[in-house]
Design a protein around this motif. Structure first.
Motif, short mmCIF file in Angstrom:
data_model
loop_
_atom_site.label_atom_id
_atom_site.label_comp_id
_atom_site.label_asym_id
_atom_site.label_seq_id
_atom_site.Cartn_x
_atom_site.Cartn_y
_atom_site.Cartn_z
N ALA A 28 42.17 42.71 32.87
CA ALA A 28 41.66 43.53 33.97
C ALA A 28 40.74 42.72 34.88
O ALA A 28 40.82 42.83 36.11
CB ALA A 28 40.93 44.75 33.41
N ILE A 29 39.87 41.91 34.29
CA ILE A 29 38.93 41.12 35.08
C ILE A 29 39.67 40.11 35.95
O ILE A 29 39.34 39.93 37.14
CB ILE A 29 37.92 40.40 34.15
CG1 ILE A 29 36.97 41.43 33.53
CG2 ILE A 29 37.13 39.34 34.91
CD1 ILE A 29 36.07 40.87 32.45
N SER A 30 40.68 39.45 35.39
CA SER A 30 41.45 38.47 36.16
C SER A 30 42.19 39.14 37.32
O SER A 30 42.21 38.62 38.44
CB SER A 30 42.44 37.74 35.24
OG SER A 30 41.77 36.99 34.27
N THR A 31 42.79 40.29 37.04
CA THR A 31 43.50 41.02 38.09
C THR A 31 42.53 41.43 39.20
O THR A 31 42.84 41.32 40.40
CB THR A 31 44.18 42.28 37.49
OG1 THR A 31 45.08 41.87 36.46
CG2 THR A 31 44.93 43.04 38.55
N TRP A 32 41.34 41.88 38.80
CA TRP A 32 40.33 42.29 39.77
C TRP A 32 39.82 41.09 40.58
O TRP A 32 39.66 41.18 41.81
CB TRP A 32 39.17 42.97 39.04
CG TRP A 32 38.02 43.35 39.94
CD1 TRP A 32 37.95 44.43 40.77
CD2 TRP A 32 36.80 42.62 40.11
NE1 TRP A 32 36.75 44.44 41.44
CE2 TRP A 32 36.03 43.34 41.06
CE3 TRP A 32 36.28 41.46 39.55
CZ2 TRP A 32 34.77 42.90 41.45
CZ3 TRP A 32 35.03 41.03 39.94
CH2 TRP A 32 34.28 41.74 40.88
N LEU A 33 39.57 39.96 39.91
CA LEU A 33 39.08 38.77 40.61
C LEU A 33 40.07 38.29 41.66
O LEU A 33 39.69 37.91 42.77
CB LEU A 33 38.81 37.65 39.60
CG LEU A 33 37.52 37.74 38.78
CD1 LEU A 33 37.50 36.65 37.71
CD2 LEU A 33 36.30 37.62 39.68
N ILE A 34 41.35 38.30 41.30
CA ILE A 34 42.37 37.86 42.25
C ILE A 34 42.42 38.79 43.45
O ILE A 34 42.53 38.36 44.60
CB ILE A 34 43.74 37.77 41.56
CG1 ILE A 34 43.75 36.64 40.53
CG2 ILE A 34 44.86 37.55 42.59
CD1 ILE A 34 44.97 36.62 39.64
N GLU A 35 42.32 40.09 43.19
CA GLU A 35 42.36 41.08 44.27
C GLU A 35 41.15 40.94 45.19
O GLU A 35 41.30 40.99 46.43
CB GLU A 35 42.40 42.49 43.66
CG GLU A 35 42.44 43.62 44.68
CD GLU A 35 43.78 43.75 45.36
OE1 GLU A 35 43.85 44.48 46.37
OE2 GLU A 35 44.77 43.14 44.89
N VAL A 36 39.98 40.74 44.62
CA VAL A 36 38.75 40.67 45.41
C VAL A 36 38.64 39.36 46.19
O VAL A 36 38.27 39.36 47.37
CB VAL A 36 37.51 40.85 44.50
CG1 VAL A 36 36.23 40.54 45.25
CG2 VAL A 36 37.47 42.28 43.96
N THR A 37 38.96 38.25 45.55
CA THR A 37 38.79 36.95 46.19
C THR A 37 40.02 36.49 46.96
O THR A 37 39.94 35.56 47.76
CB THR A 37 38.49 35.88 45.12
OG1 THR A 37 39.61 35.74 44.23
CG2 THR A 37 37.24 36.24 44.32
N GLN A 38 41.17 37.14 46.68
CA GLN A 38 42.45 36.71 47.23
C GLN A 38 42.74 35.24 46.86
O GLN A 38 43.40 34.52 47.60
CB GLN A 38 42.46 36.90 48.76
CG GLN A 38 42.42 38.36 49.20
CD GLN A 38 43.62 39.16 48.68
OE1 GLN A 38 44.77 38.84 48.96
NE2 GLN A 38 43.33 40.21 47.91
N ASP A 39 42.24 34.85 45.71
CA ASP A 39 42.44 33.49 45.19
C ASP A 39 43.20 33.60 43.87
O ASP A 39 42.69 34.13 42.88
CB ASP A 39 41.07 32.83 44.96
CG ASP A 39 41.20 31.40 44.42
OD1 ASP A 39 42.33 30.93 44.21
OD2 ASP A 39 40.14 30.77 44.20
N LYS A 40 44.44 33.12 43.87
CA LYS A 40 45.27 33.23 42.67
C LYS A 40 44.73 32.42 41.49
O LYS A 40 45.13 32.65 40.35
CB LYS A 40 46.70 32.80 42.99
CG LYS A 40 47.42 33.70 43.98
CD LYS A 40 48.81 33.18 44.29
CE LYS A 40 49.52 34.09 45.30
NZ LYS A 40 50.88 33.57 45.63
N ALA A 41 43.86 31.48 41.76
CA ALA A 41 43.27 30.65 40.70
C ALA A 41 41.98 31.25 40.16
O ALA A 41 41.34 30.65 39.28
CB ALA A 41 43.01 29.23 41.21
N ALA A 42 41.58 32.41 40.65
CA ALA A 42 40.29 33.01 40.28
C ALA A 42 40.09 33.18 38.77
O ALA A 42 38.94 33.10 38.30
CB ALA A 42 40.10 34.34 40.99
N PRO A 43 41.13 33.43 37.96
CA PRO A 43 40.90 33.51 36.51
C PRO A 43 40.25 32.26 35.93
O PRO A 43 39.59 32.32 34.89
CB PRO A 43 42.30 33.71 35.94
CG PRO A 43 43.04 34.43 37.01
CD PRO A 43 42.51 33.82 38.29
#
Length: 425
Positions: free
Chosen positions: A380-395
């Protein structure tokens, strides 16, 4: 307990079989997250639907500390064998529930509620399953080989990852996408239900560990809680160490199929092939570094791999998303696998050593389950980070943060003079 090699191998297989079932079911949830989302949490917005699925997955981890506090004292008081039979029974109940619940289209809101109930049962059981297995392996280990023995707790989980991914690969090859989405995704869950009786039978033949059987005093639940309260700095430090393990593990295994398919837009088959390779890599490196920690100590390995996580997790994923290919995803995931397995090979046995022996299962399980609440939320955190930052590497930021927490916690425990962690067992 017989000291023959054959009997030792049999006991390792018996005790780790429940770990296999736990991770098999958990990993299937990750492989088929999109299908589960459409079946039980339908929504026109794919992000909302997937997040609801991942949050139900994470809910099981919220139950883990409760399971540790309820079932941990039971195992410390009644015995390792009896406790492992109980956890298997509870875990199996959750598995059966998830496998047979009709979809939202058939029974409405009751469907996601029943799936959630199944996850909560699994989480309650898993709160002490890992601790019970790890403690059993540490107590049956021969002198100087605790790290190697305990590494098979995590090793059994990698076998589950490989088997689940292979089943997913086969189903995708044999069935049409429509059939997989409609009913095919349930097949591996049914298989999980079928292997429950077999695992129960082989666990019943487990002998009690000599270390527990030799005790002259069995602490009461009140005594266990008092000891845990007094040892809270150790438990807290253990939580920090386990955060690194749980975050990295769920990112490179359970999250990989969804990440490859929904974020990187690779085929589901490619994502599953990468996952199979990761499971095999973990299976190789875990006993290697468990055994190495028996020779050189736990601290150098723990510090070294947390530093690698901090320095390389995000750059590795950034390189992957800058030119997405199957080969790049495989290379990056294998590198992250090396970091996870190297660290975890030393960390699990270290945690069994630092917790007071009278509350070994309770303390280990509490520390592990509290940390897994964060680690299990990685999807959930990784999915949220990608959505918020629009950075696919955010995980990668999340894994680097987990590495930093693990590093600080390891150093803090050593400063407290916990020499058992520093010395080979």
């Amino acid at each position: 307990m017989s000291n023959t090699r054959g009997e030792t191998i049999k006991n390792i297989l018996r005790v780790t079989s429940g770990n296999f079932l736990e991770m098999f079911d958990f990993f299937l949830f990750g492989i088929y997250a999109t299908h589960i989302a459409h079946t039980f949490f339908p929504n026109e917005n794919e992000f909302v639907s997937l997040m609801a699925t991942f949050l139900s997955f994470a809910a099981g981890f919220v139950m883990r500390p409760i399971g540790a506090l309820v079932l941990g004292p039971y195992i410390d008081r009644m015995g390792r064998r009896q406790g492992l039979l109980l956890t298997l029974s509870i875990m199996a109940s959750g598995t059966v529930l998830i496998a047979f619940v009709p979809g939202y289209a058939s029974i409405g809101l009751l469907a996601p509620l029943l799936v959630l109930a199944g996850r909560l049962l699994q989480g309650f059981s898993a709160g002490v399953e890992l601790g019970g297995v790890s403690v059993y392996l540490s107590e049956m280990a021969t002198p100087g080989n605790k790290g190697f023995y305990v590494s098979w707790q995590s090793g059994s989980q990698q076998v589950a990852v490989i088997v689940a991914a292979l089943l997913g690969f086969a189903i995708n090859k044999l069935l049409s996408p429509a059939d997989v989405a409609g009913w095919g995704w349930r097949i591996p869950f049914f298989i999980g239900c079928l292997i429950v009786p077999f695992i129960f039978v082989i666990r019943r033949s487990l002998p009690e560990t000599k270390a527990f059987a030799a005790r002259t005093h069995r602490p009461t639940t009140a005594e266990i809680f008092r000891t845990l309260a007094a040892a809270w700095p150790v438990v807290l430090g253990g939580v920090g160490m386990v955060v690194m393990t749980t975050v990295s593990f769920y990112l490179i295994t359970v999250y990989t199929p969804s990440f490859g398919k929904t974020v990187l837009k690779l085929s589901e088959t490619d994502a599953l092939l990468v996952t199979i390779a990761v499971g095999a890599s973990n299976f190789i490196w875990l006993p290697v570094f468990g055994a190495l920690s028996d020779r050189i100590g736990r601290k150098p390995i723990l510090v070294g791999f947390t530093v690698l996580a901090v320095l390389t997790a995000y750059p590795a994923l950034a390189w992957l998303v800058s030119g997405i290919t199957f080969e790049r995803m495989l290379g990056v995931e294998l590198w992250l696998s090396f970091i996870y397995a190297g660290y975890n090979g030393a960390m699990v046995v270290a945690l069994t050593e630092v917790v007071p022996s009278s509350v070994r299962t309770s303390g280990f399980s509490l520390a592990y389950s509290l940390a897994t609440t964060l680690g299990g939320s990685s999807l959930a955190i990784s999915t949220w980070l990608i959505e918020v930052t629009q950075d696919k590497a955010a995980p990668g930021y999340w894994m680097a943060f987990a590495g930093l927490v693990g590093l600080v916690s390891t150093l803090a425990l050593y400063r407290r003079g916990r020499t058992a962690l520093a010395q080979p067992a």
